[in-house]
Design an enzyme around this catalytic site. Structure first.
Site, PDB file in Angstrom:
ATOM      1  CB  SER A  51      -0.851   0.051   1.273  1.00 35.84           C
ATOM      2  OG  SER A  51      -1.760  -1.006   1.322  1.00 35.84           O
TER       3      SER A  51
ATOM      4  CD  GLU B 112       2.976  -2.305  -8.318  1.00 39.59           C
ATOM      5  OE1 GLU B 112       3.527  -3.287  -7.803  1.00 39.59           O
ATOM      6  OE2 GLU B 112       3.342  -1.846  -9.423  1.00 39.59           O
TER       7      GLU B 112
ATOM      8  N   GLY C 128      -9.077  16.938 -15.936  1.00 44.16           N
ATOM      9  CA  GLY C 128      -8.587  17.006 -14.553  1.00 44.16           C
ATOM     10  C   GLY C 128      -8.258  15.606 -14.093  1.00 44.16           C
ATOM     11  CG  PHE C 129      -5.041  14.828 -11.198  1.00 43.46           C
ATOM     12  CD1 PHE C 129      -5.473  14.402  -9.939  1.00 43.46           C
ATOM     13  CD2 PHE C 129      -4.306  16.002 -11.273  1.00 43.46           C
ATOM     14  CE1 PHE C 129      -5.192  15.134  -8.802  1.00 43.46           C
ATOM     15  CE2 PHE C 129      -4.024  16.752 -10.136  1.00 43.46           C
ATOM     16  CZ  PHE C 129      -4.475  16.317  -8.895  1.00 43.46           C
TER      17      PHE C 129
ATOM     18  CB  CYS D 288      -3.279   7.009  -5.988  1.00 43.56           C
ATOM     19  SG  CYS D 288      -3.765   5.348  -5.484  1.00 43.56           S
TER      20      CYS D 288
ATOM     21  NE  ARG E 236     -10.560   3.222  -6.410  1.00 41.61           N
ATOM     22  CZ  ARG E 236      -9.647   2.398  -5.911  1.00 41.61           C
ATOM     23  NH1 ARG E 236      -9.535   2.239  -4.605  1.00 41.61           N
ATOM     24  NH2 ARG E 236      -8.830   1.746  -6.708  1.00 41.61           N
TER      25      ARG E 236
END
Ligand code: NAD
Ligand code: UGA
Length: 476
Positions: A134, A169, A275-276, A280, A350
């Site tokens: 993570s 990762e 827009g991103f 994450c 997300r």
């Protein structure tokens, strides 16, 4: 007796845990991989015989699952058994931004990581290497270590011992399998040289030696956050320039190309878009902001926070432009939304820009028809937190609704009748081949296409007579 790795457990069967273990299982047929999760539904989906029903859509994943599942790759809810038999455990659970309490809105919520560490402390046997997969705030390894090594009576009786490593990762969704198979680098942070060597041996099965990087544990944790912050910062930079292009007559695609040819800048990650999104970028930057604030580095915190702020401004800017071009009102106007995923080739929504933009358009009274080849209407409803219209009349092609503002889903693309505008939000391949002449005949007049991904053929749209707005294009 020397310690070797035969049995691997991954806690968390999500977007990272599932594909990562699948690829490792493919490359290391002599090792056993047990992927466990508290979410039974997710585990059932990973075990579904129908490979099109896996919980994650990722190009190339189905083929690997077919070859490895129930051979040396197992998905299960039996967390205790998987931990007890493991020599090495990847912790690959979610680490979202905290929503309440200390650090709310910025720091990571580590409750799932902590719960995983407690499960490992309880069920592990003998020596176990515990790997942070993570993305975690710097110095989380310390927290994990202190939970694992707490002077529990079981620990002494069962002679348990642990080595904690960081192995972040770097895969991106939509290209996960290729990223895992051909990583730019594999980063291993830690103090225990033997454990680091054993973990690197797994990767050596397919990753060239010179791409495996060893650092101390804190550098590894910080490098992951920094990597995402730099990538997101490039997108915010190019998107901010797209706004300047629109008012000056410049074209962001030409600007991107021109600057990307400078080898010091490089050409990747310079596509302006809506827009991103994704789970994450925002979370990891806010984590960095929290870290800087925590250590009293206010200016550093402000610098990085602006990358997130401008991303939200940019998303809102797109919804505003749609309203302006449609004569200042979109109330009860039918607008087609092409794409809801945060990027192409994934079913993940997300933090997708589509969520903010659709909500803003619905607030303005628009009637949206949302299409996405991989995102389900249930997911769209959960994201928008608005129920879809159930009173859409197929015959009259209209929403039977008194209150303006709402949405419905369509699984096919035969949806252009009487629409005032089409807004492209995700760069799915199939949107590149739409017959614009045919669409023009069906749409209201004047009709608009708003292309936030630069995938629509300019000449074909011009020929069809539909008005075109392209993000960052001041030349049309
Ligand atoms: P995810 O939400 O898809 O999956 C996490 C899974 O962990 C969930 O299925 C959840 O049920 C499970 N889980 C939580 N607590 C558990 C416990 N105690 N025991 C067993 N299972 C438990 O999340 P993700 O996208 O796979 O991300 C995981 C981590 O990897 C995050 O820290 C993220 O920042 C990082 N990361 C994600 C990506 C990406 O592309 N999604 C890429 C690189 C790194
Ligand atoms: C990102 C990083 O690229 C991965 O290296 C990292 O492992 C991962 O975050 C993570 O830690 O979760 P991901 O979010 O899956 O991967 O996808 P990206 O390809 O980075 O795209 C993120 C967002 O930026 C998307 O909304 C995408 O459309 C947007 N983007 C990307 C642009 O607008 N322009 C670009 O040029 C590139």
């Amino acid at each position: 007796m020397s310690f070797s790795i035969k049995n691997i457990c991954c806690i968390g069967a999500g977007f990272v845990g599932g594909p990562t273990m699948a690829l490792m299982a493919k490359k290391c047929s002599d090792l056993i991989f047990n992927v466990v999760d508290i979410n039974k539904q997710r585990i059932d989906a990973w075990n579904n015989k129908d490979l099109s029903k896996l919980p994650i859509f990722e190009p190339g994943l189905e083929e690997i699952i077919e070859k490895t599942r129930n051979k040396n790759l197992f998905f299960s809810s039996d967390i205790e058994c998987a931990i007890a038999s493991a020599d090495l455990i990847f912790i690959s659970v979610n680490t979202p931004t905290k929503t309440k309490g200390l650090g709310a809105g910025k720091s990571s919520d580590l409750k799932w990581v902590e719960a995983s560490a407690r499960q490992v402390a309880k069920f592990a046997k003998g020596h176990t290497i515990v790997v942070e997969k993570s993305t975690l705030p710097v110095r989380t390894a310390e927290v994990i270590e202190s939970i694992l090594n707490s002077t529990d009576s079981n620990l002494i009786r069962d002679k348990k011992s642990f080595s904690v490593l960081s192995n972040p990762e770097f895969l991106a969704e939509g290209t996960a399998i290729n990223d895992l198979e051909n990583p730019d680098r594999v980063l291993i942070g830690g103090e225990d040289k033997q454990a680091m060597h054993l973990l690197s041996n797994i990767y050596r099965n397919w990753v060239p030696e010179n791409k495996i990087l060893f650092t101390n544990i804190w550098s590894s944790e910080l490098a992951k956050l920094t990597s995402n912050a730099f990538l997101a910062q490039r997108i915010s930079s190019i998107n901010s320039i797209s706004a300047i292009c629109e008012v000056t007559g410049a074209d962001i695609r030409e600007v991107s190309r021109a600057i990307g040819l400078d080898t010091r800048i490089g050409s990747k990650f310079l596509d302006s878009g809506p827009g991103f999104g994704g789970s994450c970028f925002k979370k990891d930057i806010l984590n960095l902001v929290y870290l800087a604030e925590f250590f009293g580095l206010e200016e550093v915190a402000k610098f990085w926070e602006e990358v997130v702020n401008i991303n939200l401004w940019h998303q809102k800017r797109i919804a505003k432009i749609v309203v302006e071009k449609l004569f200042g009102t979109i109330s009860q106007k039918k607008i087609i939304i092409l794409g809801f995923a945060f990027k192409a080739n994934t079913n993940d929504t997300r933090e997708s820009a589509a969520i903010r933009i659709c909500k803003d358009l619905i607030d303005e009274g628009a009637e949206l028809i949302i299409h996405d080849p991989k995102v389900s209407p249930i997911q769209i409803e959960a994201d928008l937190q608005i129920k879809p219209y159930i009173t859409y009349n197929e015959k009259s092609k209209s929403f039977l609704n008194n209150n303006a503002g709402g949405w419905r889903y369509s699984k096919d693309l035969d949806i252009f009748d009487d629409s005032h505008a089409i807004l492209v939000l995700t760069e799915w391949e199939e949107y590149k081949n739409i017959d614009w002449d045919d669409a023009a005949k069906k749409m209201a007049s004047p009709a608009w296409i708003f292309d936030s991904r630069s995938i629509i053929n300019l000449d074909l749209v011009k020929k069809s007579g539909i008005n075109l707005w392209r993000l960052g294009d001041g030349s049309i």
